[in-house]
Design an enzyme around this catalytic site. Sequence first.
Site, short mmCIF file in Angstrom:
data_model
loop_
_atom_site.label_atom_id
_atom_site.label_comp_id
_atom_site.label_asym_id
_atom_site.label_seq_id
_atom_site.Cartn_x
_atom_site.Cartn_y
_atom_site.Cartn_z
N CYS A 156 40.92 37.98 39.30
CA CYS A 156 39.48 37.85 39.47
C CYS A 156 38.72 38.88 38.65
CB CYS A 156 39.11 37.96 40.94
SG CYS A 156 39.45 39.59 41.68
N HIS A 199 37.46 41.46 46.21
CA HIS A 199 37.29 40.46 45.14
C HIS A 199 36.18 40.94 44.21
CE1 HIS A 199 37.62 36.48 43.40
NE2 HIS A 199 36.33 36.24 43.60
N ASN A 225 30.65 34.30 41.60
CA ASN A 225 32.02 34.39 42.09
C ASN A 225 32.92 33.66 41.10
OD1 ASN A 225 34.47 34.26 43.42
ND2 ASN A 225 33.60 33.63 45.38
#
EC number: 3.4.22.-
Length: 854
Positions: free
Chosen positions: A199, A364, A384
């Site tokens: 990520c 994250h 995201n």
Amino acid sequence: MSRPNASAQKSFITQALKAERDVSSATSQRQALEAAIDAAEHYMKALNLASVQKDKHALDAKCKEWLTRAEKIKESKDWQAAARFHDKTVPEPRLPVSTRKLTTREEIILLEGAKLNGFIFPPWSTSPGSDEFKREDGESPFTDKPDLHLSYPQRKVFDGWKRPSELLAKDTEDVYTKVVPVMSVPGKTDLVQDMLTDCSVVASLCATTSMLERGQCTHFLPMIYPSRGSSQPSPSGKYIFRFYFNGCFRKVIIDDRLPSSKTSRSLHVIDRKNPNFLWPALVEKAYLKLRGGYDFPGSNSGTDLWVLTGWIPEQVFLHNDDVTGDQLWKRLYRSFHQGDVLLTIGTGELTEREQRELGLVSEHDYAILDMKESKGRRQLLVKNPWAGADTAPGDNGSLSASQDLPHNPPSFEPGTFWMDCEKLLQHFENLYLNWNPEIFKYREDVHFTWDLNNGRGVAGCFVNNPQFAVSTENGGIVWLLLGKHFRTTGQPERPLDEYQANEESAFISIYVFNADGKRVSLSDGALHRGPYVDSPNTLMRLEMPPRTTYTVVVSEQSLPSLNQNFTLSAFSTCPVRMAKAQDKYMCVRKIQGSWTPSTAGGNAESSRYPLNPQFRLEIENDTDVSLLLECPNTELATHVKLFWSNGNRVSRVRSRDIIADSGDYRRGGSLVEKKALEPGSYTIVCSTFAPDQLGRFTLWVSSLVPCKTSPLPPEAAGRRTVISDIGVLPPGRDRMLASLQVPRLTRIKLITRSRQSIIGSHPVGPSPVLMTVELGQGPYKQILATSEDGTHSDAVSGVRVEDFDLQPGLEESGGIWIVIERIGGPGGQVEDHFEVEALAEERVEIGEWILEDA
């Protein structure tokens, strides 16, 4: 040129460069023509603001070049060829470069950094030419070996390494529609991760592409060859990236094969808007090559962007008390819209309930795509990078609340949402800033190795730590960036949790001292102290006064015990210099010692303090002296005192005899410094806070001139020890005596210690006593020796009669007697219990105690 004109000129050049990229990615002749004209117009506007002759010539040439190219696009049948960029049209970034000449050891460190995870990444020298990417007829595409490692879950769906054309053909349902891979696309992108756990990498790519889309970046990030400025893939399938890691920019070579999947899940980053956009997946592959493979668990996006772009990383801990929304917004807003900073953000550990309620993913990384302010409301556009993300956090209300703000997009991509600045500070844990190094004019790098196998210090003690002198003549802003070099992660089949443990369990930090570039011994007194971070980089921002030299110390916690390479970089608006910090003292002696059951005497209030390890310090000339006591057991609080004792053991603590000490008891290390110590013999006493605390220690004795240091033997060394019975002085009785017999001529020392003092059943302090050694009793007695120069004393370490000689056969003269005489307590109500220890060359006998009136 005034600052507003310079800013406007930069803005026009940036818009012109964006128009250049739009030409290369245009899908029609009309789009290409409009973009070319737009580029020429913006170069013309920048030319009108230019004041430097060199800039005028360059901008005039660019303006004419794009007017000519627009004409060719308009008239040529092959408008794509006319629109295509050449590598030379995209300028290289003007980065500050370290001009300091490297030592041979530093050059070796950079060469060592080239070997990583089974590959060689040589330092960057020159940009590759087009010949390196040519492919002759009949020649196979370039193939890089070995293939990158995949994790077990990835291998379960892995369908082989495939070229982009194969992947696109597989994903295209219409057999009559041919989709070709491209290196740039017009308009917006929507990059997401799927099966990979990177990520941080994808968030980094989202941040860089967003900056390009806003036209706020003057060059392609990260730098890739041969496709800088061109939408066409490499003819040979070979790509070369310019990444920054392990102390310098390095060459990373890959082929264009990507991992394909048997399922609908993707094993590489994709652009949901432009599935044929090849650039993100190639950047990802190149980065994962140097980080060990596609099983890379992710680090943090600040580190990833540092590698991808060379932009200076900074980590802001959002939950720190000194971080406020106002301060952060003012610092970042203008720089963000000038294209001088990339922003990404990370969550901390969230419970499942918090994840559901907030709509955020635990631990994250997210990208920040935009910042805007309207009617006093400050918001950031957050993305995201996970393909399965929802549109926005569930209950923050930011979508509906932001519709009245200007420039709000009519729709959002899944996982993209506006969030108020204050809520962002509340729900996220870390903000990662990556600063354009072009904002600085000067740079200086130092590369060094820290031998943590032999040179690891104890917590709070810096005697073994790398230290540097950072100086500036003119003063100004100086940023210090410490970078820990990447190391090979281990065996290909390493467990993922082991990989993460190695990455996350070690911490580094920077300390800054106003010490004129001289080495420091302890962490106390730092001018600035950086946080300990588990990233491979940490930044310290300074404002240095003119003609100042600071001492910069590198610190660590829990790094592996091996040779670890680092790079310390200084970025500045004015010339800055770095060198190894100089030792304040020319002569250093290292002495090993320990507190054992017989030498752990405790602090100066303990009766056993004289048992502590002691050392004689002999000085022949005036000198400054430093005594550093280092103890690896950080649970022990330690202390060091320097006494005037003629080089003999210290048996009692008197303030008049103390020359200097280390202050309060301190864990890890204790330091005492004394300037202009005169010639003579002194005594050093090393102690722990409480008796019976055992452990090893190192005593560092440093001075400007040579001096001699040697351990002093214990007080009882070479002596026989005899301890008397307990003698009791009840209330109203202040004198007692016991016979002392010796078999032959002997030297003897006597020590009286209090064992108990009470009034009734309540303990009190001991009464002051005087101990004498007497020949005979009565009016003709002779005093042979006395304690404390003939004065009464209640010293906690005991009352001593120092060495004297005794011979046998004195019974006819009345015998030898040990006499203890006290000054009675309040109202004569104190009951004192004493014992006497005799330290003699021969065994002696102490008789029973006899009470007498004083």
